[in-house]
Design a protein around this motif. Structure first.
Motif, PDB file in Angstrom:
ATOM      1  N   ILE A  49      96.685 -79.737   3.811  1.00  0.00           N
ATOM      2  CA  ILE A  49      97.968 -79.598   4.429  1.00  0.00           C
ATOM      3  C   ILE A  49      99.294 -80.023   3.487  1.00  0.00           C
ATOM      4  CG2 ILE A  49      99.313 -80.583   6.193  1.00  0.00           C
ATOM      5  CD1 ILE A  49      96.488 -80.851   7.821  1.00  0.00           C
ATOM      6  N   ALA A  50      98.771 -81.291   2.760  1.00  0.00           N
ATOM      7  CA  ALA A  50      99.704 -81.718   1.815  1.00  0.00           C
ATOM      8  C   ALA A  50     100.038 -80.734   0.843  1.00  0.00           C
ATOM      9  CB  ALA A  50      99.134 -83.058   1.180  1.00  0.00           C
ATOM     10  N   GLN A  51      99.100 -80.031   0.277  1.00  0.00           N
ATOM     11  CA  GLN A  51      99.381 -78.897  -0.691  1.00  0.00           C
ATOM     12  C   GLN A  51     100.163 -77.797  -0.003  1.00  0.00           C
ATOM     13  OE1 GLN A  51      96.750 -77.272  -4.132  1.00  0.00           O
ATOM     14  NE2 GLN A  51      96.244 -75.842  -2.462  1.00  0.00           N
ATOM     15  N   ARG A 109      89.903 -71.901  11.497  1.00  0.00           N
ATOM     16  CA  ARG A 109      90.495 -71.648  10.345  1.00  0.00           C
ATOM     17  C   ARG A 109      92.032 -72.467  10.249  1.00  0.00           C
ATOM     18  NH1 ARG A 109      88.302 -67.928   7.142  1.00  0.00           N
ATOM     19  NH2 ARG A 109      89.862 -67.484   5.909  1.00  0.00           N
ATOM     20  N   GLY A 110      92.081 -73.716  10.847  1.00  0.00           N
ATOM     21  CA  GLY A 110      93.062 -74.527  10.712  1.00  0.00           C
ATOM     22  C   GLY A 110      94.421 -74.165  11.431  1.00  0.00           C
ATOM     23  N   GLU A 111      94.221 -73.646  12.759  1.00  0.00           N
ATOM     24  CA  GLU A 111      95.028 -72.999  13.682  1.00  0.00           C
ATOM     25  C   GLU A 111      94.602 -73.715  15.108  1.00  0.00           C
ATOM     26  OE1 GLU A 111      96.520 -69.320  14.148  1.00  0.00           O
ATOM     27  OE2 GLU A 111      97.650 -69.027  11.925  1.00  0.00           O
ATOM     28  N   TRP A 112      95.533 -74.024  15.819  1.00  0.00           N
ATOM     29  CA  TRP A 112      95.230 -74.755  17.093  1.00  0.00           C
ATOM     30  C   TRP A 112      96.106 -74.102  18.000  1.00  0.00           C
ATOM     31  CZ3 TRP A 112      91.731 -78.085  18.605  1.00  0.00           C
ATOM     32  CH2 TRP A 112      91.688 -78.659  19.930  1.00  0.00           C
ATOM     33  N   ASN A 113      95.488 -73.373  18.767  1.00  0.00           N
ATOM     34  CA  ASN A 113      95.942 -72.533  20.104  1.00  0.00           C
ATOM     35  C   ASN A 113      97.373 -71.695  19.499  1.00  0.00           C
ATOM     36  OD1 ASN A 113      96.015 -71.695  22.713  1.00  0.00           O
ATOM     37  ND2 ASN A 113      97.121 -73.407  23.512  1.00  0.00           N
ATOM     38  N   ASP A 164      97.538 -73.180   4.893  1.00  0.00           N
ATOM     39  CA  ASP A 164      97.028 -72.683   3.435  1.00  0.00           C
ATOM     40  C   ASP A 164      95.713 -71.976   3.464  1.00  0.00           C
ATOM     41  OD1 ASP A 164      96.284 -72.088   0.689  1.00  0.00           O
ATOM     42  OD2 ASP A 164      97.057 -73.979  -0.159  1.00  0.00           O
ATOM     43  N   THR A 165      95.696 -70.438   3.907  1.00  0.00           N
ATOM     44  CA  THR A 165      94.420 -69.996   3.845  1.00  0.00           C
ATOM     45  C   THR A 165      93.457 -69.804   2.685  1.00  0.00           C
ATOM     46  OG1 THR A 165      95.292 -67.934   3.564  1.00  0.00           O
ATOM     47  CG2 THR A 165      95.242 -68.714   5.713  1.00  0.00           C
ATOM     48  N   THR A 166      94.100 -69.790   1.363  1.00  0.00           N
ATOM     49  CA  THR A 166      93.432 -69.942   0.400  1.00  0.00           C
ATOM     50  C   THR A 166      92.621 -71.369   0.116  1.00  0.00           C
ATOM     51  OG1 THR A 166      94.950 -68.687  -0.945  1.00  0.00           O
ATOM     52  CG2 THR A 166      93.464 -69.768  -2.153  1.00  0.00           C
ATOM     53  N   THR A 171      87.430 -74.764   0.663  1.00  0.00           N
ATOM     54  CA  THR A 171      86.860 -75.655   1.155  1.00  0.00           C
ATOM     55  C   THR A 171      85.468 -75.055   1.886  1.00  0.00           C
ATOM     56  OG1 THR A 171      87.642 -75.414   3.552  1.00  0.00           O
ATOM     57  CG2 THR A 171      89.123 -76.702   1.915  1.00  0.00           C
ATOM     58  N   THR A 172      85.323 -73.863   2.330  1.00  0.00           N
ATOM     59  CA  THR A 172      84.015 -73.477   3.053  1.00  0.00           C
ATOM     60  C   THR A 172      83.370 -72.653   1.956  1.00  0.00           C
ATOM     61  OG1 THR A 172      85.587 -71.650   3.994  1.00  0.00           O
ATOM     62  CG2 THR A 172      85.244 -73.773   5.257  1.00  0.00           C
TER      63      THR A 172
END
Length: 443
Positions: free
Chosen positions: A114-116, A248-252, A259-261, A266-267
């Motif tokens: 998130i910070a990046q 993938r980092g989204e909530w509703n 940052d999808t990259t 990470t995975t």
């Protein structure tokens, strides 16, 4: 004529890019539509009966007996975001807090991402850009080799035999160049707290609250214990984090980690030394793994009885947040343990042995074939692998996002995609007259 061809080729390229982007958002949207997200406040959380899923409910008590025997405090299983199984043991309750131990590393990974994404730091920068020069006892030219991504991937090259957890500069001594050796070393990870705080000018609890907790309805807090920083929360809060990761980092519909990259990094394997480790996440379905407190590479998956695409936040005494994208599952286990090690992977695998007896039918969203399929790793760079539930003869066809056939094979489980352009692809399997499709992302 050449100008016409140039313009025409540009139009085709733009159309292809548009198609790939549209396909990406289409599948992201479809997954989000299939997922339920609980309200941000209160204890209301939709459930789904294991009977309605066609699961073998007679096996549930066997799982619960096993979990209680292993000093479990809480167990939750989500399917499509809804609670299928939830059990608390020995006086532990839905609102009780418990420590994540090293499962909190995966939460830290998300916060670094998130910070990046917000421009506060860059994981490819030197760690000393955020920690100051001389944060180690290494020669400066060797310290400068350590990037933030090495802290995330357990490959700093620092000597863990001096101290596993001590973060004082005198404890952080040179062993080898950053990126050339993998070892599960707590001290450089723990310093990510200072990296984050110095980069954002916010303390870690404030940052977690603003960037994650308020956005997904989590509770919890970081507590420093010695040189370590441990996160405490309710089991349902850990389940919320697992659901965020599943989507993938989204909530509703709201972006938490944009940052999808970074999410893809990470995975997927963060280095070649231990392919079962991403950025502070354990990865199943890889060719080999190295466990904490070891330098020995072991062939095979870290959890052979779990789904191949599973990613795992894991901590001492069996704190587990397991995410299975192919089946929209999130599994949470909190508690103590009877002699389990630092990251008890055998215990985690044994839980999946029990779960496999309960999930006795395919839980994938596509039921065309008799047995479910899994593609791993996904996303992939050089090779995509197929796992199937039976050995009947089959054919495979790979199509790009525009529907063009790329390759066709018979009874093939591994596919070389190293020369594929980046983007989404579709694998169609034909077996006994039935068809199933799965998507994968080439990076």
């Amino acid at each position: 004529m050449s100008i016409f061809l140039l313009r025409h080729s540009k139009k085709i390229a733009m159309k292809t890019i548009t198609t790939i982007v549209f396909t990406f958002f289409l599948f992201t949207s479809l997954q989000a539509q299939n997922l339920y997200f609980p309200p941000l406040t209160g204890n209301n959380w939709d459930t789904i009966s294991p009977t309605n899923l066609g699961w073998c409910t007679s096996e549930i008590d066997t799982l619960y007996d096993y979990l209680e025997q292993e000093d479990t405090k809480a167990f939750i299983l989500l399917k499509d975001g809804k609670i299928v199984l939830e059990k608390y043991f020995n006086g532990f309750e839905v609102d009780s807090n418990w420590v994540w131990f090293s499962a909190g590393k995966s939460l830290m990974s998300t916060m670094i991402g998130i910070a990046q994404s917000e421009g506060d730091l860059n994981i490819n920068n030197k760690a000393s850009d955020y920690l100051g020069t001389g944060w180690t006892n290494m020669p400066q030219n060797k310290e400068d080799l350590i990037k933030v991504r090495h802290q995330l991937s357990m490959s700093t090259g620092l000597d863990e035999t001096v101290s596993f957890s001590c973060t004082d500069d005198t404890c952080l001594q040179y062993l080898t160049d950053a990126g050339s050796r993998w070892f599960y070393h707590n001290a450089p990870y723990s310093l990510l707290k200072e990296t984050l705080q110095n980069a954002t000018n916010l303390n870690i609890n404030t940052y977690t609250t603003l960037k994650i907790k308020l956005k997904i309805g989590m509770n919890g807090f970081w507590l420093p214990i010695g040189d370590n920083n441990f996160f405490f929360s309710t089991p349902r809060s850990m389940a919320r984090f697992g659901l965020l990761t599943l989507n993938r980092g989204e909530w509703n519909g709201n972006s938490v980690l944009s940052d999808t990259t970074y999410y893809n990094q990470t995975t997927t394997p963060s280095q070649s030394l231990n392919p079962a480790y991403g950025y502070l996440w354990w990865l199943n379905g890889q060719s080999s793994y190295i466990l904490p407190n070891s330098t020995v590479s072991v062939s095979g998956s870290i959890a052979p009885d779990a789904p191949s695409d599973l990613i795992l936040a894991a901590g001492a005494q069996g704190q587990f947040c397991a995410v299975v994208p192919s089946q929209n599952l999130v599994m949470i286990r909190m508690g103590g343990s009877n002699g389990q090690n630092l990251v008890p992977t055998d215990f985690h695998n044994d839980i999946w042995k029990q779960l496999n007896q309960i999930i006795c039918t395919s839980t994938s969203t596509t039921q065309s074939l008799t047995a479910p399929i899994t593609l791993f790793p996904n996303p992939a760079t050089n090779q995509i692998n197929l796992k199937m539930g039976n050995s009947e003869p089959f054919t495979t066809h790979i199509y790009n996002a525009t529907g063009q056939l790329i390759q066709a094979n018979q009874n093939t489980f591994s596919f070389d995609i190293s020369n594929y352009p980046n983007g989404f692809y579709f694998l169609k399997i034909v077996q006994k007259g039935k068809i199933q499709t799965a998507k994968f992302l080439k990076l």
